[in-house]
Design a protein around this motif. Structure first.
Motif, PDB file in Angstrom:
ATOM      1  N   GLU A   1     -10.355  -5.999  15.639  1.00 12.33           N
ATOM      2  CA  GLU A   1     -11.541  -6.459  14.935  1.00 12.33           C
ATOM      3  C   GLU A   1     -12.730  -5.609  15.336  1.00 12.33           C
TER       4      GLU A   1
ATOM      5  N   SER B   1      -7.092  -8.402  19.570  1.00 15.66           N
ATOM      6  CA  SER B   1      -6.959  -8.251  18.119  1.00 15.66           C
ATOM      7  C   SER B   1      -7.737  -7.024  17.664  1.00 15.66           C
TER       8      SER B   1
ATOM      9  N   ASP C   1      -3.102  -7.291  12.915  1.00 17.59           N
ATOM     10  CA  ASP C   1      -4.382  -7.471  13.616  1.00 17.59           C
ATOM     11  C   ASP C   1      -4.314  -8.307  14.888  1.00 17.59           C
TER      12      ASP C   1
END
Length: 407
Positions: free
Chosen positions: A367, A365, A14
């Motif tokens: 997300e 990242s 991630d």
């Protein structure tokens, strides 16, 4: 209706130090819409499903210090004598090389052409990584950005002295379309008559530049190799320290207190040491590189172990021996020469690098809600970081949900 992709079944890294096996990543338009387990995440039917079982899905890489400048070699005096159109043409060829290597964002820290290439990408004439550019680096007279062996009118960069000149020079870069300001608060390696151990710009000069950057919601990055040049930049409020070769314990503590980020750029020095003599690097550059490389690694390692955040970057310029496309080499150096884990190195090249560019809330990242800057890798870089150096292993590259590489 926008484009929708579901990347399903792979290992997910991630960008913040976490992994997820048998993952699912849902891209909707330009954003990451959902992240979860493949057998738990549900999406609409009108989605392009891509099975990535056995592969790794990661955030796109960010080179937090490079030059999209189109030079033919590392002798910048020659580049200063070339027409800007030639620099532009060569630099445009680097866009595909960067995407091919998995780089979805770059921070150009000094180039007369990157600001225009950024506009061409925005207008849809070219595709490539997201570009953050400083436009012209700011240097004092006889500083690192002042090409000493040419008459001043041939300079590639902006020379300024005293707070008032520095203030105006910063404003000129923003007028031209710069995203941030790059300065030199110390001497350098590839500049002829100055020394990396020498501080450059006064604290007052740097403060004037920082004020102008912060006034428009931006920041300053400083080429800072000397011990005092690093400290002067930090005292004045600079956000990122570029290179940081001679940082000492006090400088490390100052970085921690201020939350500054170190961008070491070890790759360029390693390549100059190993190959520079084959490609016309001037002897002064070779000698300084050999002298400082070991010390540079020692001090970066010390800073990282103390808790300083570091960001992955190369300082590559697009010419031999520092061609764009091999930018993931910095991560191998982090692992094999600094002692970071592969996961730590990846974080330096993704979320940490995004934080260095002040865009960590938008990318860096995997997300939900972040921009869909995503790559798919054939292999597991947590087992072998060198998987990332072979661009054939970078199978898919998305920039804001747009699939720019698919093999």
């Amino acid at each position: 209706m926008g484009t929708k992709y579901l990347l399903k079944g792979g290992r997910l890294i991630d960008g913040k130090g976490n992994t997820l096996e048998n993952s699912a990543l849902y891209i909707e338009d330009d954003k990451i819409s959902k992240v979860g387990k493949a057998d738990e995440l549900t999406v609409a039917n009108d989605v392009t499903v891509i099975d990535i079982t056995g592969k790794t899905v990661m955030p796109g890489f960010i080179d937090a210090h490079m030059h999209l400048i189109g030079v033919k070699n590392l002798n910048l005096a020659q580049a200063a004598l070339e027409p800007t159109e030639l620099l532009m043409g060569r630099a445009l060829k680097d866009l595909d090389k960067l995407i091919n290597a998995g780089f979805t964002t770059i921070r150009d820290v000094g180039s007369p052409v990157a600001v225009h290439i950024k506009r061409l990408i925005k207008e849809g004439y070219y595709t490539g990584p997201r570009i953050h550019t400083a436009h012209l680096m700011l240097s004092q007279t006889a500083g690192h950005g002042d090409i000493h062996n040419l008459p001043p009118e041939f300079n590639l960069f902006e020379v300024c002295d005293g707070p008032d000149e520095c203030r105006k020079a910063a404003r000129k870069q923003f007028r031209a379309g710069a995203d941030f300001i790059k300065i030199s608060s110390s001497g350098g390696v590839l500049s002829e008559k100055d020394d990396p151990r020498s501080p450059q710009f006064t604290v007052e000069e740097i403060k004037a530049i920082v004020y102008e950057a912060e006034a428009v919601g931006s920041y300053v990055a400083s080429h800072a190799q000397s011990t005092q040049g690093i400290k002067n930049a930090l005292i004045a409020g600079v956000r990122t320290i570029e290179h940081g070769i001679l940082i000492d314990d006090e400088g490390i503590e100052m970085m921690l207190e201020r939350g500054a980020i170190l961008v070491p750029t070890l790759s360029i020095v390693k390549r100059i040491v190993e190959q520079g003599h084959l490609y016309g690097v001037p002897e002064f550059g070779l000698a300084k590189s050999r002298y400082f490389y070991k010390l540079h690694k020692q001090n970066v390692r010390k800073a990282y172990q103390a808790g300083v955040k570091i960001a992955g970057a190369t300082d590559f310029l697009g010419c031999k021996p520092v061609e764009h496309g091999g930018n993931a080499e910095e991560y191998e150096i982090f692992v094999n020469e600094l002692g970071l884990s592969p996961m730590e190195a990846i974080t330096c090249g993704t979320q940490n690098a995004a934080d260095a560019l002040a865009i960590g809330d938008k990318t860096g990242s995997l997300e939900e809600g972040k921009l869909a800057d995503v790559i798919v890798v054939n292999g597991n870089p947590l087992d072998d970081i060198t998987v990332l150096l072979n661009t054939d292993n970078i199978e898919k590259v998305f920039v804001e949900g747009q699939l720019l590489k698919d093999r």
